[in-house]
Write an enzyme that holds these catalytic residues in place. Sequence first.
Site, PDB file in Angstrom:
ATOM      1  N   SER A  24      22.592 -26.069   2.024  1.00  0.00           N
ATOM      2  CA  SER A  24      23.766 -25.414   2.517  1.00  0.00           C
ATOM      3  C   SER A  24      24.308 -26.455   3.551  1.00  0.00           C
ATOM      4  CB  SER A  24      23.416 -24.342   3.412  1.00  0.00           C
ATOM      5  OG  SER A  24      22.855 -23.103   2.765  1.00  0.00           O
ATOM      6  N   SER A  72      26.697 -20.630   0.092  1.00  0.00           N
ATOM      7  CA  SER A  72      25.882 -21.741   0.859  1.00  0.00           C
ATOM      8  C   SER A  72      26.681 -22.508   1.396  1.00  0.00           C
ATOM      9  CB  SER A  72      25.501 -22.655  -0.341  1.00  0.00           C
ATOM     10  OG  SER A  72      24.399 -21.894  -1.316  1.00  0.00           O
ATOM     11  N   LYS A  75      29.787 -20.985   6.124  1.00  0.00           N
ATOM     12  CA  LYS A  75      28.770 -20.725   7.164  1.00  0.00           C
ATOM     13  C   LYS A  75      29.441 -21.360   8.559  1.00  0.00           C
ATOM     14  CE  LYS A  75      25.053 -20.963   4.007  1.00  0.00           C
ATOM     15  NZ  LYS A  75      24.147 -19.635   4.052  1.00  0.00           N
ATOM     16  N   CYS A 109      19.894 -18.456   8.622  1.00  0.00           N
ATOM     17  CA  CYS A 109      20.120 -19.408   7.618  1.00  0.00           C
ATOM     18  C   CYS A 109      19.075 -20.382   7.543  1.00  0.00           C
ATOM     19  CB  CYS A 109      21.356 -19.996   7.452  1.00  0.00           C
ATOM     20  SG  CYS A 109      21.556 -21.130   6.173  1.00  0.00           S
ATOM     21  N   SER A 313      22.529 -14.186  -3.020  1.00  0.00           N
ATOM     22  CA  SER A 313      23.107 -14.270  -1.615  1.00  0.00           C
ATOM     23  C   SER A 313      24.319 -14.090  -1.781  1.00  0.00           C
ATOM     24  CB  SER A 313      22.690 -15.770  -1.293  1.00  0.00           C
ATOM     25  OG  SER A 313      23.443 -15.750   0.107  1.00  0.00           O
ATOM     26  N   MET A 322      17.721 -20.021  -0.768  1.00  0.00           N
ATOM     27  CA  MET A 322      17.875 -19.890   0.549  1.00  0.00           C
ATOM     28  C   MET A 322      16.672 -19.951   1.342  1.00  0.00           C
ATOM     29  SD  MET A 322      19.274 -17.390  -1.514  1.00  0.00           S
ATOM     30  CE  MET A 322      18.423 -15.770  -1.147  1.00  0.00           C
TER      31      MET A 322
END
Length: 398
Positions: A24, A72, A75, A109, A313, A322
């Site tokens: 990510s 991903s 965030k 996460c 996700s 994840m």
Amino acid sequence: MPEQTKHHAPQLKLPATYMRGGTSKGVFFRRDDLPEAAQVPGPARDALLLRVIGSPDPYGKHTDGMGGATSSTSKCVIIAPASVPDHDVDYLYGQVSIDTAFVDWSGNCGNLSTAVGPFAIANGFIPGERIPQDGTVTVRIWQANIGKTILAHVPVTNGQVQETGDFEVDGVTFPAAEIVLEFLDPSDDDGDGGSMFPTGNLVDELDVPGVGTFKATLITAGIPSVFVNAEDLGYDGTELQPTINDDKAALAKLEAIRIAGALRMRLINTPEEAATRQHTPKVALVAPPKAYVSSSGKPIAADAIDLNVRALSMGKLHHAMMGTASVAIATAAAVPGTLVNLAAGGGVRDAVRFGHPSGTLRVGASVAQVDGVWQVTRAVMSRSARVLMEGWVRVPQG
């Protein structure tokens, strides 16, 4: 007379770091660098982070923001001095929706957890006397979304975080330095000695209105997760993203399973609430080991893995796995009789290597049965992280 020019406020200029953690990446902030209104939970904070990422974007591209238009890469992370004794930092994670004006704060996460330790060291949260010239720094992270402790063992060279190395993570193109993560007491059992299996069962019959009834393992470890057998949905566990993500009917069916699981786990009270809890629970398909070719073209042999797992996700099949779901996979695999354990061949195990769309991942978990109740004490995995860019992010006001 010419029309009076409308006044437009200049952009905010906020210190920020763009980091990859595991598979990510996200925008990292020190809490105290945010505008005062965004230093606390609420609409101002959510609006700021949405604009940083470039959401909501009906085009689904995040062209006008820092997001990458996937779960991903959409965030944000906020790091603050620790609010809990014997910890170094508070780590708060926001999963930013791509096409709606919504930030989900309901979970962690696991991949970006890898980047928190390096960020904390580089940004002065760790006392200098704890940073060796060469060695490892253990950063004690308080995961504020879920109230759990994560230990990040970060390599240091010449007094600085070591970012380069030869450790490879499937789903990440280039090698980097290995960071070992320990998730302590990762079950969401509220600390009352309750089971990490919210229904009390290792396997449930999950009734999904309009879809059918499926065997499911419902677990709250790492992140609330709903595991179902891939075969029961017509899959063999070797699917890559296009097979599922290009099939709107399949995505709708999997979302219905997620909602049914959330209701059964008492995470929501009505199906409508699922729209405000997109990040959790996760839905994952499990299957016995079978050879396949990963998304990068790398052959994965059946004897190289214990099982195959494909997880969703934010409504789409994830390109890899994840980190928090990996904790759930390892924990469920360690408990004899769960669907994950059975897909891996059954028996007792303290580690599992599973296949995902980008390759494989090994995760360990320590579980025990106490007074008939299964509990997990820790899960361990290795990932990598590095700074992609640092400086300031510009955010339009108004």
